[in-house]
Motif scaffolding. Structure first.
Motif, PDB file in Angstrom:
ATOM      1  N   LEU A   1      37.792 -28.530   8.580  1.00  0.00           N
ATOM      2  CA  LEU A   1      38.691 -29.657   8.853  1.00  0.00           C
ATOM      3  C   LEU A   1      39.888 -29.199   9.680  1.00  0.00           C
ATOM      4  N   ARG A   2      40.459 -28.033   9.294  1.00  0.00           N
ATOM      5  CA  ARG A   2      41.659 -27.534   9.987  1.00  0.00           C
ATOM      6  C   ARG A   2      41.382 -27.212  11.449  1.00  0.00           C
ATOM      7  N   HIS A   3      40.163 -26.704  11.691  1.00  0.00           N
ATOM      8  CA  HIS A   3      39.868 -26.238  13.047  1.00  0.00           C
ATOM      9  C   HIS A   3      38.923 -27.178  13.798  1.00  0.00           C
ATOM     10  N   ASN A   4      38.703 -28.329  13.164  1.00  0.00           N
ATOM     11  CA  ASN A   4      37.890 -29.322  13.825  1.00  0.00           C
ATOM     12  C   ASN A   4      36.504 -28.781  14.197  1.00  0.00           C
ATOM     13  N   LEU A   5      35.878 -28.113  13.245  1.00  0.00           N
ATOM     14  CA  LEU A   5      34.560 -27.513  13.497  1.00  0.00           C
ATOM     15  C   LEU A   5      33.451 -28.530  13.233  1.00  0.00           C
ATOM     16  N   GLU A   6      32.285 -28.201  13.719  1.00  0.00           N
ATOM     17  CA  GLU A   6      31.129 -29.048  13.471  1.00  0.00           C
ATOM     18  C   GLU A   6      30.618 -28.803  12.046  1.00  0.00           C
ATOM     19  N   PHE A   7      30.201 -29.884  11.371  1.00  0.00           N
ATOM     20  CA  PHE A   7      29.642 -29.772  10.021  1.00  0.00           C
ATOM     21  C   PHE A   7      28.132 -29.933  10.120  1.00  0.00           C
ATOM     22  N   ILE A   8      27.387 -28.862   9.876  1.00  0.00           N
ATOM     23  CA  ILE A   8      25.936 -28.960   9.982  1.00  0.00           C
ATOM     24  C   ILE A   8      25.330 -28.892   8.582  1.00  0.00           C
ATOM     25  N   ASN A   9      24.797 -29.989   8.121  1.00  0.00           N
ATOM     26  CA  ASN A   9      24.148 -30.025   6.809  1.00  0.00           C
ATOM     27  C   ASN A   9      22.725 -29.489   6.945  1.00  0.00           C
ATOM     28  N   LEU A  10      22.424 -28.493   6.125  1.00  0.00           N
ATOM     29  CA  LEU A  10      21.135 -27.812   6.251  1.00  0.00           C
ATOM     30  C   LEU A  10      20.097 -28.249   5.231  1.00  0.00           C
ATOM     31  N   MET A  11      20.561 -28.999   4.234  1.00  0.00           N
ATOM     32  CA  MET A  11      19.634 -29.221   3.114  1.00  0.00           C
ATOM     33  C   MET A  11      19.403 -30.681   2.790  1.00  0.00           C
ATOM     34  N   ASN A  12      18.245 -30.905   2.197  1.00  0.00           N
ATOM     35  CA  ASN A  12      17.903 -32.208   1.660  1.00  0.00           C
ATOM     36  C   ASN A  12      18.511 -32.331   0.262  1.00  0.00           C
ATOM     37  N   GLU A  13      18.317 -33.503  -0.353  1.00  0.00           N
ATOM     38  CA  GLU A  13      18.872 -33.758  -1.689  1.00  0.00           C
ATOM     39  C   GLU A  13      18.377 -32.761  -2.735  1.00  0.00           C
ATOM     40  N   ASP A  14      17.167 -32.265  -2.537  1.00  0.00           N
ATOM     41  CA  ASP A  14      16.595 -31.360  -3.537  1.00  0.00           C
ATOM     42  C   ASP A  14      16.787 -29.896  -3.162  1.00  0.00           C
ATOM     43  N   ALA A  15      17.686 -29.642  -2.229  1.00  0.00           N
ATOM     44  CA  ALA A  15      18.013 -28.284  -1.805  1.00  0.00           C
ATOM     45  C   ALA A  15      16.847 -27.569  -1.115  1.00  0.00           C
ATOM     46  N   THR A  16      15.975 -28.350  -0.495  1.00  0.00           N
ATOM     47  CA  THR A  16      15.036 -27.743   0.454  1.00  0.00           C
ATOM     48  C   THR A  16      15.693 -27.853   1.825  1.00  0.00           C
ATOM     49  N   MET A  17      15.243 -26.997   2.749  1.00  0.00           N
ATOM     50  CA  MET A  17      15.919 -26.937   4.037  1.00  0.00           C
ATOM     51  C   MET A  17      15.455 -28.101   4.933  1.00  0.00           C
ATOM     52  N   ASN A  18      16.406 -28.704   5.640  1.00  0.00           N
ATOM     53  CA  ASN A  18      16.059 -29.817   6.516  1.00  0.00           C
ATOM     54  C   ASN A  18      15.876 -29.330   7.962  1.00  0.00           C
ATOM     55  N   GLU A  19      15.741 -30.282   8.873  1.00  0.00           N
ATOM     56  CA  GLU A  19      15.410 -29.951  10.257  1.00  0.00           C
ATOM     57  C   GLU A  19      16.510 -29.140  10.955  1.00  0.00           C
ATOM     58  N   ASN A  20      17.731 -29.115  10.395  1.00  0.00           N
ATOM     59  CA  ASN A  20      18.791 -28.316  11.010  1.00  0.00           C
ATOM     60  C   ASN A  20      18.624 -26.826  10.746  1.00  0.00           C
ATOM     61  N   ALA A  21      17.693 -26.470   9.874  1.00  0.00           N
ATOM     62  CA  ALA A  21      17.557 -25.072   9.464  1.00  0.00           C
ATOM     63  C   ALA A  21      16.580 -24.299  10.353  1.00  0.00           C
ATOM     64  N   GLY A  22      16.319 -24.820  11.531  1.00  0.00           N
ATOM     65  CA  GLY A  22      15.504 -24.107  12.505  1.00  0.00           C
ATOM     66  C   GLY A  22      14.141 -23.724  11.961  1.00  0.00           C
ATOM     67  N   PRO A  23      13.817 -22.447  12.000  1.00  0.00           N
ATOM     68  CA  PRO A  23      12.471 -22.020  11.611  1.00  0.00           C
ATOM     69  C   PRO A  23      12.194 -22.174  10.120  1.00  0.00           C
ATOM     70  N   PHE A  24      13.224 -22.495   9.338  1.00  0.00           N
ATOM     71  CA  PHE A  24      13.042 -22.485   7.884  1.00  0.00           C
ATOM     72  C   PHE A  24      12.866 -23.874   7.282  1.00  0.00           C
ATOM     73  N   VAL A  25      12.645 -24.864   8.104  1.00  0.00           N
ATOM     74  CA  VAL A  25      12.492 -26.234   7.610  1.00  0.00           C
ATOM     75  C   VAL A  25      11.475 -26.296   6.484  1.00  0.00           C
ATOM     76  N   GLY A  26      11.819 -27.016   5.448  1.00  0.00           N
ATOM     77  CA  GLY A  26      10.860 -27.240   4.370  1.00  0.00           C
ATOM     78  C   GLY A  26      10.913 -26.210   3.261  1.00  0.00           C
ATOM     79  N   LEU A  27      11.530 -25.053   3.537  1.00  0.00           N
ATOM     80  CA  LEU A  27      11.596 -24.034   2.492  1.00  0.00           C
ATOM     81  C   LEU A  27      12.633 -24.421   1.434  1.00  0.00           C
ATOM     82  N   ASP A  28      12.355 -24.011   0.206  1.00  0.00           N
ATOM     83  CA  ASP A  28      13.326 -24.131  -0.862  1.00  0.00           C
ATOM     84  C   ASP A  28      14.482 -23.159  -0.561  1.00  0.00           C
TER      85      ASP A  28
END
Length: 892
Positions: A291-318
């Motif tokens: 917030l202080r530095h106005n950085l990008e917020f990249i959410n990596l996980m789904n609701e169940d803490a598996t990796m989402n499409e932002n996680a590059g090669p690791f999509v779908g992994l727990d």
RNA sequence: GCGCGCAUAGUUCAGUUGGUUAGAACGCUAUCUUCACACGGUAGAGGUCACUGGUUCGAAUCCAGUUGCGCGCACCA
């Protein structure tokens, strides 16, 4: 209850207990009348989870409440104990989900939300509230007509009203914030629901190469799986190692994204390499920096803490699998600097039992600061008192550092949030009913917010929602504020603090005057009771084996204020044996037939008829009444148990009852008077004991005939102490009690002598007693009948300087010397040895006092009465020593 | 890191404003089935009150520190 049949030797509690509970409940004794003129005394039960079953913790907690209420009922207050259960959002939903899985192999997602909620209600009606039924077995005198459930219509109404009022006041807001996310529940949880445990983990050191090719910066992390969301590397602005790097960029490995090196005071130079990877969407501190530095917020996980499409090669992994994969990948890329062992705290979801994931999401929050202020004042100013009061400090610390409360939960079971969104423009309307028309765009279709409220958002209203607030019911007027809250210190933030806040806000008053924090019950090895250790006894089994009264008495007896309890079933013998003792007092008494109806008094007894033992027991009983009363007023529960136990067992049974035996055997002149005094004591201590042991006391009150069949000890009056003047006119004084103690010492000395010569305690002997003072002579002569009985004397001679002819045993005590002629039995050497032992004891004691008195400073500075007391001891013991030595001389 | 507890008999614990020969229960020893109670009676053994120092005429009790155990809160990636 048959009059004729003799009572069995041992008390059998099970039948008695179920019989009385049923009678009490049927006759409506537990029901509170809001229209009575009596002063109210209210306790609201800490509502157990509707899924719960009775544990020893509940037994302790509810027995304490029951004791207070039964005490106040006897004192004539309008007592109201509101029972009920908590809908326990997560626990209940999980229970029903598990049942669905087991019985039908279904999840809640296989049905609609309404269908699922209907299933939960069905489950609740069928299996819920077991604990409420179980409370009856331990005698809890709840007003069952007032039983409440936090999802009852009335209470739901209160929840909705509170939400709307707080929203309108601007205290409730919705926003995207970083919250504690439980991936198992797929819901946000509050800060208080996170349990931190120390864990052995690793600290991975990664190389992030500078974009300009000038080497790399090393960052350390405990959470490699979040690196794909890094949007900066931060260093401390004053860290000289990095001053020239600030503003440069590094290439985030794996993702090959360019991210800046920024400066922020948050970074500690000494820790790790002094450079931190920043993942604003997955760490609370990084979020702030983001917030202080106005950085990008990249959410990596789904609701169940598996990796989402932002996680590059690791999509779908727990997330755990992802961690391994990231570590392996970094090794492969040659970007791993080193791996260190590292012990740190990991936050677990209290209910989900998995590590919480900091997560950015839309949630509802309640601003706490303004609510906290008056609530803190109420406690600091003593309008609400904590027992023990050290909890004030904990409370204060929390209240002064209070954070906004995340009140929304992504569950299906609970109170729906009364917020509606316009289907067309998204406008939020918080209202009591679905809005007809959008105030912004005029559209007429709305969707209610899918979230429910935190369970505590209903329980924090409990002290007034149970009385139908916001209606101004007569119950609310009569029974609020409540008097005492009895609960565990573990929910001081969850519940106690929040109830104070809500009451101050909505009732403008405190919710209760006193808060009594109970002990935690551990097993006899000091371990917490837990299912996995299987060390938590089922209270119902204990009740079956020992009786509810015994369990109640025992658990209160062993529970010190503010300290943990070590419990084992064995200990219930304390209560059981005590119950048997009581039982047998009444058996003994009933050998003389029943008492006349009504609680016995001393009215009309000629004070001249009182024997010394009568005077003594009246005095002691009076002291006990006072102690029990102030003890209960001050929450000294273990003390009152010990006090009444001591009085009944060691005073009444061991001495007074024994002194009454001649009267009961028809060998006393004023036997009827003695029985009246006996009954007076019995009637009083049954009532004193009733709050702790309700069942046996009502049973025995009936056995004795003190109360009519259709009446109960519950309707009796708490015994009042006799005033000092009347007591003095009875000769029941402290001085008299002291003399009686001295008499007991004399009797014990004679018994000890019998024991040392192996003479049976009941074999009749000719006993001679030589009192040391006129007062003692008068007293012992007056008491000779009881004395004769207590000493098992064939003949008793009480006379100054009397002594039998021939060889005799000598028992020296403070108020008298007792002699037993022992021709043929006595062994002179042994007798001399006994006396020598006593001589040594007295000499040693005298020495210690003389030493004290020879200290000039002591004599000069200590209070006069202390010095005088020491001097008096010298005189007393010197005299005693002289008698011992004289006797020794006679045998040497 | 900050805060809060606890340390007394073999065991579990009392000991409320500093002054009792430091108590109870269980366990232990001896003895007794005596007509309230053996789930009991009687008699007994058992304690340098964690340690060190201080205050005081006097400390289990008050103060400071040490050690050991437990709990809560906050955290440095």
């Amino acid at each position: 209850m048959s009059d004729e049949q003799a009572l069995s030797k041992a008390y059998e509690p099970s039948e008695v207990e179920s019989k009385w509970y049923k009678i009490w409940e049927e006759r409506g004794y537990f029901h509170a009348n809001p229209e009575s003129g009596k002063i109210p005394y209210t306790i609201v039960i800490p509502p157990p989870n509707v899924t719960g079953i009775l544990t020893l913790g509940h037994v302790l907690n509810n027995t304490l409440q029951d004791i207070l209420l039964r005490f106040e009922r006897l004192r004539g207050r309008e007592v109201c104990w509101v029972p009920g259960t908590d809908h326990a959002g997560i626990a209940t939903q999980a229970k029903v989900e598990a049942a669905l899985k087991k019985e039908h192999n279904l999840t809640r997602h296989d049905m609609t939300r309404d269908e699922f909620v209907a299933k939960v209600w069905e489950w609740k009606e069928k299996y819920g509230g077991v604990i409420i039924r179980q409370l009856r077995t331990i005698g809890s005198s709840c007003d069952w007509e007032r039983e409440r459930f936090t999802m009852d219509p009335g209470l739901s109404k209160a929840v909705q009203e509170v939400f709307i009022r707080l929203y309108e006041k601007g205290l409730i807001y919705k926003g995207k914030r970083m919250v504690n996310w439980c991936p198992k529940l797929r819901s946000a949880i509050s800060d208080e629901e996170v349990i931190y445990t120390e864990e052995k983990g690793k600290l991975w050191h990664f190389r992030y190469p500078y974009a300009d090719g000038s080497g790399y910066v090393v960052v350390a992390t405990t959470r490699p799986e979040t690196m794909m969301g890094d949007t900066a590397v931060a260093v401390n602005p004053s860290d000289e190692r990095y001053t020239d790097k600030i503003g440069k960029t590094v290439i985030l490995p794996i993702m090959n994204r360019e991210i800046p090196i920024i400066a922020d005071e948050y970074v500690e130079k000494e820790f790790g390499t002094g450079a931190v990877k920043i993942t604003p969407a997955h760490d609370p501190n990084d979020y702030e920096i983001g917030l202080r530095h106005n950085l990008e917020f990249i959410n990596l996980m789904n609701e169940d803490a598996t990796m989402n499409e932002n996680a590059g090669p690791f999509v779908g992994l727990d997330r755990n699998k992802c961690r391994e994969a990231v570590v392996a990948k970094m090794e492969e890329l040659g970007m791993m600097e080193k791996i260190e062992d590292y012990t740190h705290q990991v936050g677990y979801s209290e209910r989900g039992k998995v590590p919480v994931e900091p997560r950015l999401s839309d949630q509802w929050f309640l601003k706490m600061e303004t609510l906290a202020k008056p609530a803190l004042q109420a406690v600091l100013e003593g309008r609400i008192q904590f027992h023990p009061d050290r909890w004030v400090k904990t409370y204060r610390h929390w209240m002064e550092n209070i954070k906004d409360w995340c009140i929304s939960r992504q569950l299906w079971w609970g109170h729906r949030i009364p917020a509606y969104y316009c289907d067309k423009c998204g406008e939020v309307v918080v209202a009591r009913e679905t809005p007809a028309k959008c105030p912004k765009c005029g559209h007429d279709h709305f969707t209610q917010d899918p979230d429910v409220l935190d369970t505590w958002f209903s329980s924090w209203l409990w002290p007034f929602s149970v009385f139908d607030w916001p209606k101004e019911s007569i119950e609310l007027k009569k029974f609020f504020p409540t008097q005492t809250l009895v609960t565990g210190p573990d929910i001081i933030f969850f519940w106690v603090a929040r109830m104070i806040m809500s009451s101050m806000e909505f009732m403008g008053d405190i919710p209760f005057k006193d808060v009594y924090f109970t002990s935690i019950i551990r097993d006899d090895k000091g371990r917490k009771m837990s299912k996995s250790l299987n060390n938590s006894p089922d209270p119902l089994d204990v009740v079956k084996e020992y009786g509810a009264d015994a369990l109640r008495f025992t658990i209160i007896y062993i529970a010190p204020i503010g300290q943990d309890i070590r419990y084992s079933n064995e200990k219930c013998k304390i209560g059981r044996n005590f119950a048997t003792k009581l039982w047998n007092v009444v058996r003994f008494r009933l050998s003389q037939g029943k008492a006349p109806l009504g609680w016995p008094t001393l009215d009309g007894i000629d004070p001249k008829a009182f024997r010394p033992d009568d005077q003594w027991i009246i005095y002691e009983l009076n002291e006990t009444i006072k102690e029990m009363t102030t003890g209960l007023e001050n929450f000294r529960f273990d003390e009152i148990c010990k006090g009444i136990y001591e009085f009944i067992w060691n005073k009444f049974c061991d001495w007074y009852l024994e002194s009454c035996k001649p009267a009961f055997n028809g060998k006393a002149e004023n036997g009827d008077t003695i029985i009246r005094i006996f009954d007076y004591c019995l009637g009083a201590f049954l009532r004193l004991l009733h709050p702790i042991m309700p069942f046996i006391t009502d049973e025995l009150a009936h056995q004795m005939g003190f109360v009519a069949e259709e009446d109960s000890i519950m309707k009796a009056e708490w015994p009042k102490p006799i005033d000092d003047a009347t007591l003095a006119s009875f000769g029941a004084t402290a001085a008299h009690a002291e003399l009686t103690e001295a008499k007991c010492e004399l009797i014990r000395a004679v018994r000890a002598m019998r024991a040392s010569y192996n003479i049976a305690t009941n074999s009749p002997l000719d006993i001679y007693i030589a009192p040391t003072t006129e007062e003692a002579a008068e007293f012992l002569t007056r008491d000779s009948a009881a004395l004769k009985s207590l000493l098992s004397a064939a003949t008793l001679t009480v006379k100054e300087n009397c002594k039998p002819e021939g060889p005799c045993g000598t028992a020296v005590s403070t108020i008298a010397t007792a002699y037993i002629p022992l021709a043929g039995v006595i062994d002179l050497d042994a007798e001399v040895k006994r006396l020598e032992k006593q001589e040594a004891e007295i000499t040693k004691y005298l020495e210690s006092i003389r030493k004290k008195l020879s200290n000039q400073n002591f004599v000069a500075r200590a209070p006069k009465e202390i010095v005088d007391a020491e001097k008096a001891k010298i005189t007393e013991f010197e005299e005693k020593l002289a008698r011992v030595r004289e006797q020794m001389k006679a045998y040497k």
